[in-house]
Write a protein that holds these residues in place. Structure first.
Motif, mmCIF file in Angstrom:
data_model
loop_
_atom_site.group_PDB
_atom_site.id
_atom_site.type_symbol
_atom_site.label_atom_id
_atom_site.label_comp_id
_atom_site.label_asym_id
_atom_site.label_seq_id
_atom_site.Cartn_x
_atom_site.Cartn_y
_atom_site.Cartn_z
ATOM 1 N N LEU A 184 -8.607 16.285 28.692
ATOM 2 C CA LEU A 184 -8.686 16.873 28.680
ATOM 3 C C LEU A 184 -7.687 17.904 30.039
ATOM 4 C CD1 LEU A 184 -9.146 19.440 26.687
ATOM 5 C CD2 LEU A 184 -11.435 19.696 28.173
ATOM 6 N N SER A 185 -7.880 17.460 31.333
ATOM 7 C CA SER A 185 -7.251 18.712 32.007
ATOM 8 C C SER A 185 -6.153 18.167 32.428
ATOM 9 C CB SER A 185 -8.008 17.329 33.407
ATOM 10 O OG SER A 185 -7.429 16.557 33.566
ATOM 11 N N ARG A 186 -5.103 16.548 31.567
ATOM 12 C CA ARG A 186 -3.590 16.582 31.393
ATOM 13 C C ARG A 186 -3.403 17.790 30.464
ATOM 14 N NH1 ARG A 186 -3.060 15.135 35.635
ATOM 15 N NH2 ARG A 186 -0.914 14.654 35.101
ATOM 16 N N LEU A 187 -4.259 18.215 29.577
ATOM 17 C CA LEU A 187 -3.869 18.531 28.147
ATOM 18 C C LEU A 187 -4.095 20.010 28.937
ATOM 19 C CD1 LEU A 187 -5.284 17.290 25.115
ATOM 20 C CD2 LEU A 187 -3.470 16.715 26.083
ATOM 21 N N VAL A 188 -4.786 20.273 29.892
ATOM 22 C CA VAL A 188 -4.923 22.175 30.305
ATOM 23 C C VAL A 188 -3.833 22.163 31.355
ATOM 24 C CG1 VAL A 188 -6.229 23.471 31.573
ATOM 25 C CG2 VAL A 188 -7.638 22.357 29.910
ATOM 26 N N LEU A 189 -2.976 21.226 31.833
ATOM 27 C CA LEU A 189 -2.021 21.511 33.227
ATOM 28 C C LEU A 189 -0.971 21.837 32.142
ATOM 29 C CD1 LEU A 189 -3.716 19.216 35.965
ATOM 30 C CD2 LEU A 189 -3.440 22.099 35.711
ATOM 31 N N GLY A 190 -0.690 21.207 30.892
ATOM 32 C CA GLY A 190 0.450 20.966 30.554
ATOM 33 C C GLY A 190 1.607 19.350 30.216
ATOM 34 N N VAL A 191 0.870 19.162 31.160
ATOM 35 C CA VAL A 191 1.893 18.166 31.317
ATOM 36 C C VAL A 191 1.677 16.819 30.755
ATOM 37 C CG1 VAL A 191 1.767 18.537 33.849
ATOM 38 C CG2 VAL A 191 -0.165 16.822 33.121
ATOM 39 N N HIS A 192 1.381 16.573 29.677
ATOM 40 C CA HIS A 192 0.746 15.804 28.417
ATOM 41 C C HIS A 192 0.744 15.465 26.802
ATOM 42 C CE1 HIS A 192 2.099 11.938 30.969
ATOM 43 N NE2 HIS A 192 0.724 12.331 32.082
ATOM 44 N N TYR A 193 1.364 15.174 26.373
ATOM 45 C CA TYR A 193 0.705 15.233 25.075
ATOM 46 C C TYR A 193 -0.756 14.901 24.905
ATOM 47 C CZ TYR A 193 5.557 16.683 23.950
ATOM 48 O OH TYR A 193 6.447 17.504 24.332
ATOM 49 N N PRO A 194 -0.992 14.979 23.417
ATOM 50 C CA PRO A 194 -2.221 14.631 22.969
ATOM 51 C C PRO A 194 -1.980 12.742 23.014
ATOM 52 C CG PRO A 194 -2.599 16.580 22.432
ATOM 53 C CD PRO A 194 -1.363 16.001 22.914
ATOM 54 N N SER A 195 -1.051 12.348 22.208
ATOM 55 C CA SER A 195 -1.363 10.715 21.474
ATOM 56 C C SER A 195 -0.513 9.928 23.547
ATOM 57 C CB SER A 195 -0.135 10.782 21.203
ATOM 58 O OG SER A 195 1.425 11.643 21.692
ATOM 59 N N ASP A 196 -0.472 11.027 24.735
ATOM 60 C CA ASP A 196 0.102 10.024 25.826
ATOM 61 C C ASP A 196 -1.360 10.046 26.292
ATOM 62 O OD1 ASP A 196 2.173 10.730 25.658
ATOM 63 O OD2 ASP A 196 2.198 12.514 25.864
ATOM 64 N N VAL A 197 -2.373 10.842 26.064
ATOM 65 C CA VAL A 197 -3.942 10.861 26.502
ATOM 66 C C VAL A 197 -4.528 9.465 26.558
ATOM 67 C CG1 VAL A 197 -3.483 12.525 28.301
ATOM 68 C CG2 VAL A 197 -5.139 11.980 25.474
ATOM 69 N N ALA A 198 -4.364 9.137 25.091
ATOM 70 C CA ALA A 198 -5.186 8.856 23.485
ATOM 71 C C ALA A 198 -4.664 7.648 24.128
ATOM 72 C CB ALA A 198 -4.880 9.472 22.184
ATOM 73 N N ALA A 199 -3.291 7.557 24.396
ATOM 74 C CA ALA A 199 -2.865 6.075 24.287
ATOM 75 C C ALA A 199 -2.702 5.296 26.196
ATOM 76 C CB ALA A 199 -0.638 5.782 24.550
ATOM 77 N N GLY A 200 -3.123 5.709 26.988
ATOM 78 C CA GLY A 200 -3.154 5.628 28.267
ATOM 79 C C GLY A 200 -4.803 5.166 28.773
ATOM 80 N N ALA A 201 -5.789 6.151 27.699
ATOM 81 C CA ALA A 201 -7.081 5.567 27.522
ATOM 82 C C ALA A 201 -7.645 4.313 26.632
ATOM 83 C CB ALA A 201 -7.771 6.904 26.435
ATOM 84 N N LEU A 202 -6.607 3.658 25.652
ATOM 85 C CA LEU A 202 -6.606 2.634 25.224
ATOM 86 C C LEU A 202 -6.036 1.295 25.850
ATOM 87 C CD1 LEU A 202 -5.486 3.643 21.430
ATOM 88 C CD2 LEU A 202 -8.136 2.957 22.305
#
Length: 219
Positions: A184-202
């Motif tokens: 969530l912090s990456r979205l709040v900071l505006g540096v990633h799209y939701p699909s970026d963090v979802a793929a990263g977690a996987l």
């Protein structure tokens, strides 16, 4: 007697507003030479999600500072590797060789997950969010976005550090507590799209799974 037009659109260039087929309104300005320049485009797709997340959370007290703190902790996986090193040292002092090995594996897994994300970024080459309605709250080492390295290394580290500390239950608990705030912090900071963090977690979970499988195979 000749007359001259006093229409300002012919003197200074036309300025017009039009509506796109999907209902998106944009404003464009046309220079006297006929050159058209886009001045605004409404957020769309994942950009709209980012705008919504920031509108809901960014102005709350402590949110941005906490997000930046997580960003610094996860930068290049250094924070996670540091925690793994401390855990290994503590385990060595108590003579717990198995726990020491697992902490070492956690450090290796976090670094490996981060390295994998960097390689994928250079292959995919997706640019980070760049829209006037999205606020950027922290600096980044590159302009590439997919996948999120923070999400990747954090997920791998949470699983492996939790496992080193308290086995399977520790891995589950650490993942539930640590990973969602980082994503969530990456979205709040505006540096990633939701699909970026979802793929990263996987990818991070897969990296941790590979480390655990190798440990069972070779120990």
């Amino acid at each position: 007697m000749s007359t001259e037009s006093t229409d300002p659109s012919t003197e200074l260039g036309e300025r017009e507003t039009y509506r796109a087929p999907q209902g998106e309104e944009r404003e464009t300005s046309r220079a006297p030479q006929g050159e058209e320049r886009e001045t605004y485009r409404a957020p769309r797709g994942e950009e709209r999600i980012l705008v919504g997340v920031q509108s809901a959370l960014a102005d709350r007290p402590g949110v941005i500072s906490a997000a930046r703190g997580l960003s610094h902790l996860g930068e290049h996986a250094l924070g996670w590797m540091g925690l793994a090193a401390l855990g290994a040292i503590a385990a060595a002092r108590t003579g717990d060789e198995e726990r020491k090995r697992r902490y070492v594996e956690a450090g290796i897994g976090a670094f490996g997950a981060h390295a994998a994300s960097v390689v994928l970024k250079r292959i995919v080459r997706r640019k980070r969010p760049n829209h006037r309605d999205i606020s950027i709250g922290v600096g980044t080492p590159s302009k590439l976005s997919f996948p999120s390295s923070h999400a990747t290394s954090t997920t791998a580290a949470a699983i492996l550090l939790g496992r080193a500390a308290a086995g399977t239950s520790g891995a589950v608990a650490a993942t539930a507590v640590v990973v969602p705030p980082m994503l969530l912090s990456r979205l709040v900071l505006g540096v990633h799209y939701p699909s970026d963090v979802a793929a990263g977690a996987l990818i991070g979970a897969a990296s941790a799974g590979a480390v655990i499988a190798a440990d069972k195979l070779y120990k």
